[in-house]
Scaffold this motif. Sequence first.
Motif, PDB file in Angstrom:
ATOM      1  N   GLY A 197       0.808  -1.212   0.000  1.00  0.00           N
ATOM      2  CA  GLY A 197       0.000   0.000   0.000  1.00  0.00           C
ATOM      3  C   GLY A 197       0.843   1.264   0.000  1.00  0.00           C
ATOM      4  N   PHE A 198       1.887   1.298   0.847  1.00  0.00           N
ATOM      5  CA  PHE A 198       2.789   2.454   0.855  1.00  0.00           C
ATOM      6  C   PHE A 198       3.474   2.629  -0.495  1.00  0.00           C
ATOM      7  CE2 PHE A 198       3.011   1.716   5.608  1.00  0.00           C
ATOM      8  CZ  PHE A 198       2.348   2.889   5.937  1.00  0.00           C
ATOM      9  N   SER A 199       3.860   1.521  -1.103  1.00  0.00           N
ATOM     10  CA  SER A 199       4.557   1.588  -2.394  1.00  0.00           C
ATOM     11  C   SER A 199       3.639   2.094  -3.498  1.00  0.00           C
ATOM     12  CB  SER A 199       5.105   0.200  -2.754  1.00  0.00           C
ATOM     13  OG  SER A 199       6.019  -0.256  -1.780  1.00  0.00           O
ATOM     14  N   VAL A 200       2.404   1.623  -3.508  1.00  0.00           N
ATOM     15  CA  VAL A 200       1.450   2.100  -4.508  1.00  0.00           C
ATOM     16  C   VAL A 200       1.200   3.594  -4.326  1.00  0.00           C
ATOM     17  CG1 VAL A 200      -0.941   1.939  -5.287  1.00  0.00           C
ATOM     18  CG2 VAL A 200       0.358  -0.144  -4.818  1.00  0.00           C
ATOM     19  N   ALA A 201       1.086   4.026  -3.073  1.00  0.00           N
ATOM     20  CA  ALA A 201       0.871   5.448  -2.804  1.00  0.00           C
ATOM     21  C   ALA A 201       2.069   6.278  -3.271  1.00  0.00           C
ATOM     22  CB  ALA A 201       0.630   5.664  -1.310  1.00  0.00           C
ATOM     23  N   ALA A 202       3.272   5.789  -3.011  1.00  0.00           N
ATOM     24  CA  ALA A 202       4.470   6.515  -3.436  1.00  0.00           C
ATOM     25  C   ALA A 202       4.561   6.592  -4.955  1.00  0.00           C
ATOM     26  CB  ALA A 202       5.723   5.835  -2.871  1.00  0.00           C
ATOM     27  N   THR A 203       4.234   5.486  -5.624  1.00  0.00           N
ATOM     28  CA  THR A 203       4.238   5.488  -7.084  1.00  0.00           C
ATOM     29  C   THR A 203       3.198   6.463  -7.631  1.00  0.00           C
ATOM     30  OG1 THR A 203       5.070   3.224  -7.280  1.00  0.00           O
ATOM     31  CG2 THR A 203       3.803   4.080  -9.130  1.00  0.00           C
ATOM     32  N   SER A 204       2.033   6.471  -7.036  1.00  0.00           N
ATOM     33  CA  SER A 204       0.969   7.376  -7.484  1.00  0.00           C
ATOM     34  C   SER A 204       1.395   8.833  -7.336  1.00  0.00           C
ATOM     35  CB  SER A 204      -0.315   7.120  -6.680  1.00  0.00           C
ATOM     36  OG  SER A 204      -0.763   5.793  -6.862  1.00  0.00           O
ATOM     37  N   MET A 205       1.999   9.162  -6.201  1.00  0.00           N
ATOM     38  CA  MET A 205       2.469  10.530  -5.985  1.00  0.00           C
ATOM     39  C   MET A 205       3.578  10.878  -6.972  1.00  0.00           C
ATOM     40  SD  MET A 205       0.491  11.700  -3.782  1.00  0.00           S
ATOM     41  CE  MET A 205       1.316  13.288  -3.747  1.00  0.00           C
ATOM     42  N   GLY A 206       4.385   9.902  -7.315  1.00  0.00           N
ATOM     43  CA  GLY A 206       5.436  10.150  -8.284  1.00  0.00           C
ATOM     44  C   GLY A 206       4.904  10.534  -9.650  1.00  0.00           C
ATOM     45  N   TYR A 249      11.694  16.464  -8.177  1.00  0.00           N
ATOM     46  CA  TYR A 249      12.173  15.723  -7.019  1.00  0.00           C
ATOM     47  C   TYR A 249      11.974  16.501  -5.723  1.00  0.00           C
ATOM     48  CZ  TYR A 249      14.475  12.375 -10.105  1.00  0.00           C
ATOM     49  OH  TYR A 249      14.735  11.412 -11.029  1.00  0.00           O
ATOM     50  N   THR A 250      12.266  17.770  -5.756  1.00  0.00           N
ATOM     51  CA  THR A 250      12.173  18.567  -4.537  1.00  0.00           C
ATOM     52  C   THR A 250      10.746  18.617  -4.021  1.00  0.00           C
ATOM     53  OG1 THR A 250      11.992  20.540  -5.943  1.00  0.00           O
ATOM     54  CG2 THR A 250      14.165  19.997  -5.066  1.00  0.00           C
ATOM     55  N   THR A 251       9.768  18.533  -4.912  1.00  0.00           N
ATOM     56  CA  THR A 251       8.371  18.519  -4.491  1.00  0.00           C
ATOM     57  C   THR A 251       8.021  17.216  -3.791  1.00  0.00           C
ATOM     58  OG1 THR A 251       7.809  19.921  -6.386  1.00  0.00           O
ATOM     59  CG2 THR A 251       5.997  18.802  -5.265  1.00  0.00           C
ATOM     60  N   PHE A 252       8.609  16.127  -4.264  1.00  0.00           N
ATOM     61  CA  PHE A 252       8.286  14.826  -3.671  1.00  0.00           C
ATOM     62  C   PHE A 252       8.904  14.641  -2.290  1.00  0.00           C
ATOM     63  CE2 PHE A 252       9.071  10.333  -2.881  1.00  0.00           C
ATOM     64  CZ  PHE A 252       7.797   9.818  -3.056  1.00  0.00           C
ATOM     65  N   SER A 253       9.900  15.418  -1.942  1.00  0.00           N
ATOM     66  CA  SER A 253      10.594  15.211  -0.666  1.00  0.00           C
ATOM     67  C   SER A 253       9.650  15.283   0.524  1.00  0.00           C
ATOM     68  CB  SER A 253      11.724  16.232  -0.503  1.00  0.00           C
ATOM     69  OG  SER A 253      11.202  17.551  -0.498  1.00  0.00           O
ATOM     70  N   GLN A 254       8.582  16.053   0.397  1.00  0.00           N
ATOM     71  CA  GLN A 254       7.624  16.151   1.506  1.00  0.00           C
ATOM     72  C   GLN A 254       6.802  14.877   1.662  1.00  0.00           C
ATOM     73  OE1 GLN A 254       4.353  18.965   0.654  1.00  0.00           O
ATOM     74  NE2 GLN A 254       5.153  19.084  -1.446  1.00  0.00           N
TER      75      GLN A 254
END
Length: 339
Positions: free
Chosen positions: A154-163, A169-174
Amino acid sequence: MTAPSATAAPNVSQGVPTSALATSSRLDNTLGAFLLGTYFGLMLYGMVIYQVYRYFRMYPNDVGLVKIWVVAILLVETAHTILCWHSCYYYLITNYHRPDILPYSVWSINMLPVITSITVGMSQGFFARRVYLISSKYRILVTISIILSIAVLGFSVAATSMGFVLNVYTTFSQFSWLDSAAFATTLVADSLTTTVLVITLKRSRTGITRTNRIVDRLILYAVNTGLLTSISNAVALILSIAQPDNMIYFGVCIVITKLYANSLLAVLNTRRDLAETGSSSTASATVPPPIGLSRIRGTATRLTRPAELWNMPQVSDGSRTAFELKICDDTIESTCVAY
Protein backbone atom coordinates in the motif's frame (compact mmCIF):
# COMPACT_ATOMS: atom_id res chain seq x y z
CA MET A 1 11.63 4.53 -3.07
CA THR A 2 10.16 6.67 -5.75
CA ALA A 3 10.31 10.08 -7.28
CA PRO A 4 7.95 12.37 -9.19
CA SER A 5 7.45 11.67 -12.83
CA ALA A 6 7.13 13.45 -16.12
CA THR A 7 6.06 11.33 -19.05
CA ALA A 8 7.68 13.78 -21.41
CA ALA A 9 10.92 15.64 -20.85
CA PRO A 10 10.16 19.17 -19.59
CA ASN A 11 12.09 22.27 -20.57
CA VAL A 12 13.76 24.86 -18.38
CA SER A 13 11.08 27.29 -19.49
CA GLN A 14 8.52 25.33 -17.46
CA GLY A 15 9.65 27.09 -14.37
CA VAL A 16 12.36 24.99 -12.75
CA PRO A 17 14.37 27.29 -10.44
CA THR A 18 18.02 27.82 -11.26
CA SER A 19 18.90 26.67 -7.73
CA ALA A 20 17.15 23.36 -8.39
CA LEU A 21 19.22 22.83 -11.51
CA ALA A 22 22.37 23.68 -9.63
CA THR A 23 21.50 21.19 -6.91
CA SER A 24 20.62 18.51 -9.46
CA SER A 25 23.99 18.95 -11.12
CA ARG A 26 25.55 17.31 -8.08
CA LEU A 27 25.11 13.77 -9.30
CA ASP A 28 27.15 11.92 -6.72
CA ASN A 29 24.29 11.47 -4.26
CA THR A 30 21.49 11.29 -6.82
CA LEU A 31 22.06 9.53 -10.12
CA GLY A 32 25.49 8.40 -8.95
CA ALA A 33 23.92 6.55 -6.03
CA PHE A 34 21.22 5.14 -8.29
CA LEU A 35 23.84 3.95 -10.81
CA LEU A 36 25.89 2.22 -8.11
CA GLY A 37 22.75 0.56 -6.80
CA THR A 38 22.01 -0.66 -10.31
CA TYR A 39 25.55 -2.04 -10.67
CA PHE A 40 25.32 -4.06 -7.46
CA GLY A 41 21.76 -5.03 -8.29
CA LEU A 42 22.91 -6.48 -11.62
CA MET A 43 25.46 -8.63 -9.83
CA LEU A 44 22.79 -9.98 -7.53
CA TYR A 45 20.43 -10.44 -10.48
CA GLY A 46 23.04 -12.71 -12.02
CA MET A 47 22.90 -14.75 -8.83
CA VAL A 48 19.11 -14.91 -9.13
CA ILE A 49 19.40 -16.34 -12.64
CA TYR A 50 21.97 -18.89 -11.50
CA GLN A 51 19.87 -19.95 -8.52
CA VAL A 52 16.77 -20.39 -10.67
CA TYR A 53 18.79 -22.54 -13.09
CA ARG A 54 20.19 -24.56 -10.18
CA TYR A 55 16.76 -24.98 -8.67
CA PHE A 56 15.23 -26.52 -11.80
CA ARG A 57 18.25 -28.79 -12.25
CA MET A 58 18.22 -30.03 -8.65
CA TYR A 59 14.50 -30.17 -7.91
CA PRO A 60 12.63 -31.04 -11.12
CA ASN A 61 9.98 -32.91 -9.11
CA ASP A 62 8.99 -30.06 -6.81
CA VAL A 63 5.30 -29.34 -6.53
CA GLY A 64 3.92 -27.05 -9.21
CA LEU A 65 3.12 -24.19 -6.84
CA VAL A 66 6.75 -23.85 -5.78
CA LYS A 67 7.90 -23.86 -9.41
CA ILE A 68 5.39 -21.14 -10.24
CA TRP A 69 6.66 -19.15 -7.27
CA VAL A 70 10.25 -19.41 -8.52
CA VAL A 71 9.33 -18.40 -12.07
CA ALA A 72 7.32 -15.47 -10.74
CA ILE A 73 10.28 -14.26 -8.69
CA LEU A 74 12.50 -14.45 -11.78
CA LEU A 75 10.00 -12.50 -13.90
CA VAL A 76 9.49 -9.79 -11.28
CA GLU A 77 13.23 -9.42 -10.76
CA THR A 78 13.77 -9.22 -14.51
CA ALA A 79 11.19 -6.43 -14.74
CA HIS A 80 12.88 -4.64 -11.84
CA THR A 81 16.27 -4.87 -13.56
CA ILE A 82 14.89 -3.57 -16.88
CA LEU A 83 13.35 -0.57 -15.11
CA CYS A 84 16.71 0.24 -13.52
CA TRP A 85 18.41 -0.05 -16.92
CA HIS A 86 15.90 2.26 -18.54
CA SER A 87 16.25 4.89 -15.82
CA CYS A 88 20.04 4.96 -16.10
CA TYR A 89 19.94 5.07 -19.89
CA TYR A 90 17.33 7.84 -19.88
CA TYR A 91 19.33 10.19 -17.70
CA LEU A 92 22.92 9.30 -18.54
CA ILE A 93 22.71 8.53 -22.27
CA THR A 94 19.55 9.83 -23.93
CA ASN A 95 19.55 13.15 -22.04
CA TYR A 96 23.25 13.39 -21.30
CA HIS A 97 23.49 16.98 -22.57
CA ARG A 98 20.24 18.15 -20.98
CA PRO A 99 20.76 19.14 -17.33
CA ASP A 100 17.24 20.57 -17.28
CA ILE A 101 15.97 16.97 -17.25
CA LEU A 102 17.67 16.13 -13.96
CA PRO A 103 15.07 17.61 -11.59
CA TYR A 104 12.43 15.38 -13.18
CA SER A 105 11.97 11.65 -12.96
CA VAL A 106 10.94 9.14 -15.57
CA TRP A 107 8.13 6.58 -15.48
CA SER A 108 10.53 3.67 -14.93
CA ILE A 109 11.73 5.11 -11.62
CA ASN A 110 8.18 5.59 -10.43
CA MET A 111 7.33 1.96 -11.16
CA LEU A 112 10.19 0.59 -9.06
CA PRO A 113 8.45 0.80 -5.64
CA VAL A 114 5.55 -1.39 -6.75
CA ILE A 115 7.89 -3.98 -8.28
CA THR A 116 10.03 -3.92 -5.15
CA SER A 117 7.04 -4.47 -2.87
CA ILE A 118 5.93 -7.46 -4.96
CA THR A 119 9.31 -9.16 -4.52
CA VAL A 120 9.35 -8.35 -0.81
CA GLY A 121 5.80 -9.62 -0.37
CA MET A 122 6.49 -12.89 -2.18
CA SER A 123 9.57 -13.52 -0.06
CA GLN A 124 7.90 -12.64 3.23
CA GLY A 125 4.86 -14.74 2.33
CA PHE A 126 7.12 -17.71 1.67
CA PHE A 127 8.83 -17.43 5.04
CA ALA A 128 5.57 -16.73 6.87
CA ARG A 129 4.19 -19.96 5.45
CA ARG A 130 7.21 -21.82 6.83
CA VAL A 131 6.51 -20.44 10.29
CA TYR A 132 2.90 -21.56 10.08
CA LEU A 133 3.90 -25.06 8.99
CA ILE A 134 6.22 -25.39 11.96
CA SER A 135 3.59 -24.40 14.51
CA SER A 136 0.03 -23.28 13.93
CA LYS A 137 -0.10 -21.65 17.36
CA TYR A 138 1.79 -18.74 15.82
CA ARG A 139 -0.89 -18.17 13.20
CA ILE A 140 -1.72 -14.77 14.74
CA LEU A 141 1.86 -13.59 14.34
CA VAL A 142 1.96 -15.01 10.82
CA THR A 143 -1.23 -13.12 10.01
CA ILE A 144 0.29 -9.92 11.38
CA SER A 145 3.36 -10.45 9.20
CA ILE A 146 1.19 -10.89 6.10
CA ILE A 147 -0.82 -7.78 6.96
CA LEU A 148 2.43 -5.82 7.29
CA SER A 149 3.51 -7.07 3.84
CA ILE A 150 0.22 -5.85 2.39
CA ALA A 151 0.79 -2.51 4.12
CA VAL A 152 4.19 -2.26 2.41
CA LEU A 153 2.46 -2.76 -0.93
CA GLY A 154 0.00 0.00 0.00
CA PHE A 155 2.79 2.45 0.85
CA SER A 156 4.56 1.59 -2.39
CA VAL A 157 1.45 2.10 -4.51
CA ALA A 158 0.87 5.45 -2.80
CA ALA A 159 4.47 6.52 -3.44
CA THR A 160 4.24 5.49 -7.08
CA SER A 161 0.97 7.38 -7.48
CA MET A 162 2.47 10.53 -5.98
CA GLY A 163 5.44 10.15 -8.28
CA PHE A 164 3.21 10.23 -11.35
CA VAL A 165 1.22 13.19 -10.00
CA LEU A 166 4.13 15.43 -9.00
CA ASN A 167 6.78 16.88 -11.29
CA VAL A 168 10.07 17.58 -9.55
CA TYR A 169 12.17 15.72 -7.02
CA THR A 170 12.17 18.57 -4.54
CA THR A 171 8.37 18.52 -4.49
CA PHE A 172 8.29 14.83 -3.67
CA SER A 173 10.59 15.21 -0.67
CA GLN A 174 7.62 16.15 1.51
CA PHE A 175 6.15 12.72 0.76
CA SER A 176 9.34 10.78 1.46
CA TRP A 177 7.68 9.53 4.65
CA LEU A 178 5.92 6.98 2.44
CA ASP A 179 9.28 5.42 1.66
CA SER A 180 10.33 5.54 5.31
CA ALA A 181 7.07 3.92 6.37
CA ALA A 182 7.55 1.12 3.82
CA PHE A 183 11.08 0.42 5.05
CA ALA A 184 9.99 0.46 8.70
CA THR A 185 7.04 -1.85 8.06
CA THR A 186 9.23 -4.28 6.13
CA LEU A 187 11.79 -4.26 8.92
CA VAL A 188 9.14 -5.11 11.53
CA ALA A 189 7.71 -7.92 9.37
CA ASP A 190 11.16 -9.44 8.80
CA SER A 191 12.11 -9.23 12.46
CA LEU A 192 8.81 -10.78 13.55
CA THR A 193 9.02 -13.71 11.15
CA THR A 194 12.68 -14.45 11.83
CA THR A 195 12.31 -14.24 15.61
CA VAL A 196 9.33 -16.60 15.72
CA LEU A 197 11.07 -19.01 13.37
CA VAL A 198 14.24 -19.15 15.45
CA ILE A 199 12.42 -19.52 18.77
CA THR A 200 10.24 -22.33 17.46
CA LEU A 201 13.15 -24.23 15.95
CA LYS A 202 15.21 -23.81 19.09
CA ARG A 203 12.44 -25.31 21.20
CA SER A 204 12.29 -28.30 18.86
CA ARG A 205 15.76 -29.51 19.75
CA THR A 206 15.93 -33.11 20.96
CA GLY A 207 18.55 -35.30 22.56
CA ILE A 208 19.37 -36.83 19.19
CA THR A 209 22.62 -35.48 17.78
CA ARG A 210 21.57 -35.79 14.15
CA THR A 211 18.25 -34.02 14.71
CA ASN A 212 19.93 -31.26 16.66
CA ARG A 213 22.40 -30.79 13.82
CA ILE A 214 19.55 -30.30 11.37
CA VAL A 215 17.80 -27.86 13.70
CA ASP A 216 21.02 -25.87 14.12
CA ARG A 217 21.37 -25.62 10.35
CA LEU A 218 17.77 -24.44 10.01
CA ILE A 219 18.32 -21.79 12.68
CA LEU A 220 21.46 -20.64 10.91
CA TYR A 221 19.60 -20.31 7.60
CA ALA A 222 16.78 -18.39 9.27
CA VAL A 223 19.13 -15.97 11.01
CA ASN A 224 21.29 -15.40 7.94
CA THR A 225 18.39 -14.67 5.59
CA GLY A 226 16.43 -12.57 8.07
CA LEU A 227 19.38 -10.65 9.48
CA LEU A 228 20.77 -9.61 6.10
CA THR A 229 17.49 -8.18 4.83
CA SER A 230 16.70 -6.59 8.20
CA ILE A 231 20.04 -4.78 8.35
CA SER A 232 19.61 -3.58 4.76
CA ASN A 233 16.13 -2.27 5.50
CA ALA A 234 17.39 -0.54 8.64
CA VAL A 235 20.11 1.23 6.62
CA ALA A 236 17.59 2.31 3.98
CA LEU A 237 15.20 3.53 6.69
CA ILE A 238 17.90 5.65 8.35
CA LEU A 239 19.00 7.13 5.02
CA SER A 240 15.43 7.91 3.94
CA ILE A 241 14.85 9.82 7.18
CA ALA A 242 18.24 11.53 7.43
CA GLN A 243 18.65 12.38 3.72
CA PRO A 244 15.24 12.37 2.00
CA ASP A 245 16.37 14.85 -0.66
CA ASN A 246 18.82 12.54 -2.40
CA MET A 247 18.74 9.06 -3.91
CA ILE A 248 21.25 7.22 -1.73
CA TYR A 249 18.52 5.23 -0.01
CA PHE A 250 17.06 4.52 -3.43
CA GLY A 251 20.30 2.80 -4.48
CA VAL A 252 20.21 0.72 -1.29
CA CYS A 253 16.60 -0.24 -2.06
CA ILE A 254 17.64 -1.68 -5.44
CA VAL A 255 20.08 -4.00 -3.69
CA ILE A 256 17.50 -4.94 -1.04
CA THR A 257 15.10 -6.19 -3.70
CA LYS A 258 17.72 -8.58 -5.07
CA LEU A 259 18.60 -9.77 -1.56
CA TYR A 260 15.00 -10.84 -0.94
CA ALA A 261 14.87 -12.85 -4.17
CA ASN A 262 18.22 -14.49 -3.49
CA SER A 263 17.32 -15.35 0.10
CA LEU A 264 14.17 -17.16 -0.99
CA LEU A 265 15.96 -19.08 -3.74
CA ALA A 266 18.89 -19.91 -1.46
CA VAL A 267 16.56 -21.54 1.05
CA LEU A 268 14.99 -23.67 -1.68
CA ASN A 269 18.36 -24.68 -3.09
CA THR A 270 19.93 -25.70 0.23
CA ARG A 271 17.40 -28.43 0.97
CA ARG A 272 19.60 -31.15 -0.49
CA ASP A 273 22.53 -29.97 1.59
CA LEU A 274 20.27 -30.22 4.61
CA ALA A 275 19.43 -33.81 3.73
CA GLU A 276 23.10 -34.65 3.28
CA THR A 277 23.83 -33.18 6.69
CA GLY A 278 21.27 -35.49 8.21
CA SER A 279 22.71 -38.56 6.47
CA SER A 280 26.37 -37.81 7.17
CA SER A 281 26.36 -39.03 10.79
CA THR A 282 27.62 -42.45 11.74
CA ALA A 283 24.86 -45.07 11.69
CA SER A 284 23.68 -46.33 15.04
CA ALA A 285 20.94 -48.68 16.17
CA THR A 286 19.67 -46.07 18.59
CA VAL A 287 19.60 -43.28 16.02
CA PRO A 288 16.50 -42.89 13.85
CA PRO A 289 16.67 -42.85 10.03
CA PRO A 290 18.17 -39.73 8.42
CA ILE A 291 16.21 -36.54 8.10
CA GLY A 292 15.77 -36.12 4.39
CA LEU A 293 14.00 -34.32 1.60
CA SER A 294 11.92 -37.08 0.18
CA ARG A 295 9.06 -38.20 -1.95
CA ILE A 296 5.90 -39.20 -0.16
CA ARG A 297 5.68 -42.99 -0.39
CA GLY A 298 3.12 -44.26 2.10
CA THR A 299 0.65 -43.69 4.89
CA ALA A 300 0.74 -40.93 7.45
CA THR A 301 1.82 -40.95 11.08
CA ARG A 302 1.53 -38.06 13.48
CA LEU A 303 4.38 -35.56 13.80
CA THR A 304 4.88 -33.99 17.20
CA ARG A 305 7.98 -31.76 16.98
CA PRO A 306 7.94 -28.40 15.15
CA ALA A 307 11.24 -29.05 13.35
CA GLU A 308 9.68 -32.05 11.64
CA LEU A 309 7.20 -29.77 9.89
CA TRP A 310 9.82 -27.64 8.16
CA ASN A 311 8.47 -27.07 4.65
CA MET A 312 5.95 -29.88 5.14
CA PRO A 313 2.84 -29.28 2.98
CA GLN A 314 -0.46 -29.58 4.82
CA VAL A 315 -2.77 -32.45 4.04
CA SER A 316 -6.39 -31.96 3.11
CA ASP A 317 -7.83 -32.39 6.61
CA GLY A 318 -5.66 -29.63 8.02
CA SER A 319 -3.51 -31.91 10.21
CA ARG A 320 0.26 -32.12 10.00
CA THR A 321 1.63 -35.54 9.27
CA ALA A 322 4.81 -37.35 8.42
CA PHE A 323 4.90 -40.06 5.80
CA GLU A 324 6.81 -43.22 5.16
CA LEU A 325 9.60 -41.71 3.14
CA LYS A 326 12.32 -42.74 0.78
CA ILE A 327 15.26 -40.37 0.42
CA CYS A 328 15.98 -39.47 -3.18
CA ASP A 329 17.77 -36.75 -5.10
CA ASP A 330 14.77 -35.40 -6.99
CA THR A 331 12.44 -34.17 -4.27
CA ILE A 332 9.37 -32.18 -3.59
CA GLU A 333 9.50 -29.28 -1.19
CA SER A 334 8.98 -31.34 1.98
CA THR A 335 11.56 -31.92 4.70
CA CYS A 336 10.32 -34.62 7.09
CA VAL A 337 11.53 -36.94 9.80
CA ALA A 338 10.81 -40.63 9.70
CA TYR A 339 10.77 -41.94 13.28
